[in-house]
Every structure is written in C-alpha cells, then in structure tokens.
Design a protein around this motif. Structure first.
Motif, mmCIF file in Angstrom:
data_model
loop_
_atom_site.group_PDB
_atom_site.id
_atom_site.type_symbol
_atom_site.label_atom_id
_atom_site.label_comp_id
_atom_site.label_asym_id
_atom_site.label_seq_id
_atom_site.Cartn_x
_atom_site.Cartn_y
_atom_site.Cartn_z
ATOM 1 N N ILE A 1 2.263 -2.816 14.458
ATOM 2 C CA ILE A 1 2.579 -3.768 13.388
ATOM 3 C C ILE A 1 3.847 -4.550 13.725
ATOM 4 O O ILE A 1 3.903 -5.772 13.552
ATOM 5 C CB ILE A 1 2.725 -3.035 12.039
ATOM 6 C CG1 ILE A 1 1.370 -2.492 11.586
ATOM 7 C CG2 ILE A 1 3.309 -3.969 10.980
ATOM 8 C CD1 ILE A 1 1.429 -1.656 10.323
ATOM 9 N N LEU A 2 4.852 -3.846 14.212
ATOM 10 C CA LEU A 2 6.082 -4.539 14.613
ATOM 11 C C LEU A 2 5.808 -5.555 15.715
ATOM 12 O O LEU A 2 6.374 -6.661 15.716
ATOM 13 C CB LEU A 2 7.124 -3.523 15.086
ATOM 14 C CG LEU A 2 7.881 -2.754 14.010
ATOM 15 C CD1 LEU A 2 8.808 -1.735 14.646
ATOM 16 C CD2 LEU A 2 8.675 -3.708 13.118
ATOM 17 N N LEU A 3 4.942 -5.197 16.653
ATOM 18 C CA LEU A 3 4.600 -6.112 17.736
ATOM 19 C C LEU A 3 3.990 -7.400 17.200
ATOM 20 O O LEU A 3 4.374 -8.503 17.609
ATOM 21 C CB LEU A 3 3.627 -5.431 18.705
ATOM 22 C CG LEU A 3 3.118 -6.295 19.866
ATOM 23 C CD1 LEU A 3 4.266 -6.675 20.787
ATOM 24 C CD2 LEU A 3 2.024 -5.562 20.649
ATOM 25 N N VAL B 1 0.197 -7.261 6.865
ATOM 26 C CA VAL B 1 1.566 -7.203 6.367
ATOM 27 C C VAL B 1 1.949 -8.633 6.006
ATOM 28 O O VAL B 1 2.029 -9.500 6.877
ATOM 29 C CB VAL B 1 2.532 -6.623 7.414
ATOM 30 C CG1 VAL B 1 3.981 -6.715 6.926
ATOM 31 C CG2 VAL B 1 2.180 -5.171 7.712
ATOM 32 N N TYR B 2 2.159 -8.898 4.729
ATOM 33 C CA TYR B 2 2.282 -10.270 4.240
ATOM 34 C C TYR B 2 3.735 -10.736 4.286
ATOM 35 O O TYR B 2 4.418 -10.860 3.264
ATOM 36 C CB TYR B 2 1.687 -10.380 2.838
ATOM 37 C CG TYR B 2 0.229 -10.014 2.824
ATOM 38 C CD1 TYR B 2 -0.738 -10.911 3.270
ATOM 39 C CD2 TYR B 2 -0.180 -8.752 2.417
ATOM 40 C CE1 TYR B 2 -2.077 -10.576 3.290
ATOM 41 C CE2 TYR B 2 -1.528 -8.401 2.432
ATOM 42 C CZ TYR B 2 -2.468 -9.310 2.873
ATOM 43 O OH TYR B 2 -3.790 -8.969 2.895
ATOM 44 N N ASN B 3 4.180 -10.984 5.501
ATOM 45 C CA ASN B 3 5.521 -11.476 5.749
ATOM 46 C C ASN B 3 5.538 -12.987 5.492
ATOM 47 O O ASN B 3 4.935 -13.753 6.252
ATOM 48 C CB ASN B 3 5.912 -11.157 7.189
ATOM 49 C CG ASN B 3 7.360 -11.451 7.488
ATOM 50 O OD1 ASN B 3 8.003 -12.243 6.815
ATOM 51 N ND2 ASN B 3 7.891 -10.819 8.524
ATOM 52 N N ILE C 1 10.452 -4.184 9.426
ATOM 53 C CA ILE C 1 11.060 -2.854 9.573
ATOM 54 C C ILE C 1 11.430 -2.281 8.210
ATOM 55 O O ILE C 1 11.347 -1.055 7.989
ATOM 56 C CB ILE C 1 12.300 -2.925 10.508
ATOM 57 C CG1 ILE C 1 12.671 -1.512 10.997
ATOM 58 C CG2 ILE C 1 13.468 -3.592 9.824
ATOM 59 C CD1 ILE C 1 11.657 -0.890 11.893
ATOM 60 N N LEU C 2 11.813 -3.133 7.258
ATOM 61 C CA LEU C 2 12.087 -2.665 5.906
ATOM 62 C C LEU C 2 10.824 -2.116 5.254
ATOM 63 O O LEU C 2 10.864 -1.115 4.530
ATOM 64 C CB LEU C 2 12.665 -3.802 5.058
ATOM 65 C CG LEU C 2 14.098 -4.245 5.390
ATOM 66 C CD1 LEU C 2 14.472 -5.473 4.585
ATOM 67 C CD2 LEU C 2 15.084 -3.119 5.135
ATOM 68 N N LYS C 3 9.699 -2.778 5.523
ATOM 69 C CA LYS C 3 8.419 -2.318 4.992
ATOM 70 C C LYS C 3 8.015 -0.981 5.611
ATOM 71 O O LYS C 3 7.602 -0.049 4.903
ATOM 72 C CB LYS C 3 7.353 -3.377 5.283
ATOM 73 C CG LYS C 3 5.913 -2.926 5.080
ATOM 74 C CD LYS C 3 5.570 -2.753 3.620
ATOM 75 C CE LYS C 3 4.097 -2.460 3.448
ATOM 76 N NZ LYS C 3 3.731 -2.239 2.031
ATOM 77 N N LEU C 4 8.127 -0.871 6.917
ATOM 78 C CA LEU C 4 7.621 0.304 7.621
ATOM 79 C C LEU C 4 8.524 1.531 7.457
ATOM 80 O O LEU C 4 8.032 2.659 7.400
ATOM 81 C CB LEU C 4 7.451 -0.025 9.105
ATOM 82 C CG LEU C 4 6.396 -1.091 9.425
ATOM 83 C CD1 LEU C 4 6.475 -1.504 10.877
ATOM 84 C CD2 LEU C 4 4.998 -0.593 9.089
ATOM 85 N N ILE D 1 6.722 -8.895 0.700
ATOM 86 C CA ILE D 1 6.630 -10.223 0.094
ATOM 87 C C ILE D 1 7.983 -10.611 -0.504
ATOM 88 O O ILE D 1 8.494 -11.712 -0.283
ATOM 89 C CB ILE D 1 5.523 -10.255 -0.977
ATOM 90 C CG1 ILE D 1 4.154 -10.030 -0.335
ATOM 91 C CG2 ILE D 1 5.542 -11.592 -1.728
ATOM 92 C CD1 ILE D 1 3.013 -9.967 -1.316
ATOM 93 N N VAL D 2 8.580 -9.681 -1.261
ATOM 94 C CA VAL D 2 9.875 -9.954 -1.891
ATOM 95 C C VAL D 2 10.969 -10.116 -0.834
ATOM 96 O O VAL D 2 11.741 -11.085 -0.857
ATOM 97 C CB VAL D 2 10.245 -8.825 -2.865
ATOM 98 C CG1 VAL D 2 11.652 -9.042 -3.426
ATOM 99 C CG2 VAL D 2 9.230 -8.746 -3.995
ATOM 100 N N SER D 3 11.043 -9.172 0.090
ATOM 101 C CA SER D 3 12.121 -9.215 1.089
ATOM 102 C C SER D 3 12.020 -10.450 1.984
ATOM 103 O O SER D 3 13.041 -11.053 2.336
ATOM 104 C CB SER D 3 12.097 -7.942 1.941
ATOM 105 O OG SER D 3 10.878 -7.810 2.643
ATOM 106 N N SER D 4 10.802 -10.838 2.343
ATOM 107 C CA SER D 4 10.648 -12.005 3.219
ATOM 108 C C SER D 4 10.967 -13.301 2.494
ATOM 109 O O SER D 4 11.584 -14.212 3.072
ATOM 110 C CB SER D 4 9.238 -12.055 3.805
ATOM 111 O OG SER D 4 8.245 -12.119 2.790
#
Length: 353
Positions: free
Chosen positions: A238-240, A81-83, A132-135, A142-145
């Motif tokens: 993933i959240l963890l 997940v490319y945060n 959380i927006l992704k999941l 990428i955009v949101s982060s």
C-alpha cells in the motif's frame, strides 16, 4: 474466468461511454434552454476546438498536467486507500521545482533534472504522510489528506515569501526561473513534460499488469485479507502504491512549472489534483485509459472556453457535464439490470460447458 473478465471490462467501458453520452446530451439540452443562439454555442463547444492548430495545441497543453494527476490518482486508488492530497502533491512538486529553479545554480540539463527530481520527491513525501498515518495509527486518510492540502499550501506561502519572492514584483511571486531549469518547448504551450507523461502512462500500465509488484498492488485493492494470506506484504504494498502515485503527481507539478510557467506565485492552485480524480473515474483506474479521460476533459474545457467567449453561454456547462459523468459512473445501480443479465448468461454458459 478470462472470458468473464473480458466481458465485465466491456460492460464497464459501455457504462462509461453511456455516462459521457448522457452528460453531453444533458449539456446540449441546457444550452438550448438558456441560449438565444444554441446552434452556434453547440458548434463552438463541440467542433471549434478542432478547427485550428492553436486550439489543438491548447488541448494538448491542458492534457499534459491532467495526464500526470490522472495517472497519480489511478495508482493511489488501486489499493482502496482514498488519499485526497493529490492537489497538495501537485502543488508541492511545483513548489520544490521552483525552489530548485530559483535558488540553485547549475548547468543546462542537470538543473532541469534536479528541479524535476525535487518535485518528484516532494510529491512522494506528501503522499506518504496520510498513508503511514492510516496504516500505523488507523487515522482516517480522507480527513488527514484533505488537511494536508492546506498545510502544504501554507508552507508554500511561507517559503515563497521568505526565500523566493521577487522584490521588484507588484504581487507575491517568485523570481523568474533560471533558463537552465526550463524544459524544452516544442511549440508554444507544448513542452517536454508531455513526453514524460506519455512514457509514464505506458510504464504504469506495464508495471500494474505485467509485474509481480503491480499484481500485489491490485490484489491488495481487491481483497487485503486474501493478499495477506497469499504472502503479500500488505502494508509495504500500500505504501508503494501511495508513494508512486505521489511521485507522479509531484513530477507533474514540477513539469508544469518548468514547462508552462515563468515563476511561482501563491495564487497558483490549479485544481489539477481534483481533475485527476475525475480522469481516474473515467479511466476506471486503468492507466491505458487515462489519456482518453485527460483528452476528454481538456477538450471540454477548451470548447467551453471558446463557447463562453463567443456566445451567451457560460463555461460552467463543463462542470455540469463532469458532475453527471461522475454521478452515473459512481452509481452502482446504473445499468445494474443489464449487468445482472450478463452475469446470469455467463453462469449458464459455464454450467452448460
């Protein structure tokens, strides 16, 4: 299978070392082309950082925040997940710690702990939002982060000007941090944040490779469908990983503020979050190699600074080295032929066995 993984790990290490070597050679060639004193420039770039205790201390000082952000990116990218909000996480950690250091009145020890914890929590929150927006909503992380970085900076600007600004300062800066919130300093520039970073590196490696939670995180990165059918809660895992990475980055920002800075100011956008991405790439997302990547980048930065002050070569050379390293490591075709030969050889050996 174990032998195969070992060989592939050695291959990736070889790729990384060759990428670094080629980048350094490329930089040396450029120095010879642009400098009227190339030998002196090369000496100052590659040798001078080790010639005095002050320079070595500068390397260690620069390494400290890089350890935090490199480790944070390593955790975040484990699940693919490319945060890219690590810069915002680091900034938010420093901002939260600064708020605690300027607005709260506490005794020694507990004040510093509170500031560090505030930074940790702020970093975790910034990491949580794009994840959380992704999941839940399939928003492009990428955009949101990337957008969240700017939101974080402007919130920081508001908080600084509204609650922390020093009215006596000639520029926009916070009040000085309370001494009770400061981290213990071993020598100039080297503080207790280094100890925290080293402990985190060891703990992260043990967590990822010697616990069931670490295995779940790595498995989600390798194959989410397989992880799901194996009974792993993919969403929670993933959240963890995202929250842990954000907490590490936020803690790094807090440690940087409480250890290296006297006050918080709006212009403080360090770039350490983006440096963490470079370090994670060099480390191949393995925590035990993060110190190597952090040392390499810090060494090059200090060397380039010495070179630019003493010769006619500008310190942008280090940016060229970084770019070449990233391109070569990210290029799947680099040494692909050798990797294919290794795979064929291992297959034949397995068939013969």
């Amino acid at each position: 299978m174990k032998n195969k993984n070992k060989i592939m790990s050695r291959f990736e290490l070889l790729r990384t070392l060759l990428a670094v070597g080629i980048a350094v050679v490329f930089a040396v060639v450029i120095i010879f082309l642009v400098s009227s004193q190339p030998l002196e420039a090369i000496y100052k770039f590659f040798v001078a950082p080790l010639t005095s205790f002050r320079y070595i201390a500068n390397i260690i000082e620069l390494m400290t925040p890089l350890l935090f952000t490199g480790l944070a990116v390593t955790f975040i990218l484990q699940t693919k997940v490319y945060n890219l909000a690590v810069e915002g996480m680091f900034y938010a950690g420093g901002l939260a710690a600064a708020l605690a250091a300027t607005l709260l009145k506490m005794g020694p020890g507990i004040h510093a702990f509170t500031a560090l914890f505030a930074g940790l929590a702020a970093g975790a929150l910034i990491a949580f939002l794009p994840a959380i927006l992704k999941l839940k909503f399939e928003a492009n992380e990428i955009v949101s982060s990337l957008m969240l970085n700017y939101i974080t900076f402007y919130i920081g600007d508001f908080l600084l000007k509204t609650y922390m600004k020093d009215p006596k300062s000639t520029h926009v800066a916070s009040l000085k941090f309370a001494k009770t919130a400061r981290l213990f300093e071993f020598t100039r520039g080297i503080h207790f944040g280094l100890v925290i970073a080293v402990v985190l590196v060891i703990a992260a490696w043990l967590f990822l490779y010697h616990t069931k939670w670490g295995y779940a995180i790595r498995m989600c990165g390798e194959n989410k469908n397989f992880a799901k059918y194996s009974g792993i809660g993919v969403t929670g895992t993933i959240l963890l990983s995202q929250i842990i990475g954000g907490a590490i980055a936020g803690l790094g920002g807090a440690a940087y503020m409480m250890g290296s800075q006297q006050r918080f100011n709006w212009e403080w956008r360090s770039g350490y979050g983006w440096d963490g991405l470079i370090i994670a790439i060099i480390a191949r997302n393995n925590p035990k190699f993060v110190p190597v990547g952090a040392f390499l980048l810090a060494y090059l930065r200090i060397g380039s600074d010495i070179m630019s002050r003493g010769t006619d070569v500008q310190n942008e050379v280090v940016s060229i080295i970084q770019g070449v390293i990233i391109i070569l490591i990210a290029a799947t075709g680099f040494l692909a032929g050798y990797k294919k030969k290794l795979t064929v050889k291992m297959t034949r050996e397995a068939a013969d066995a």
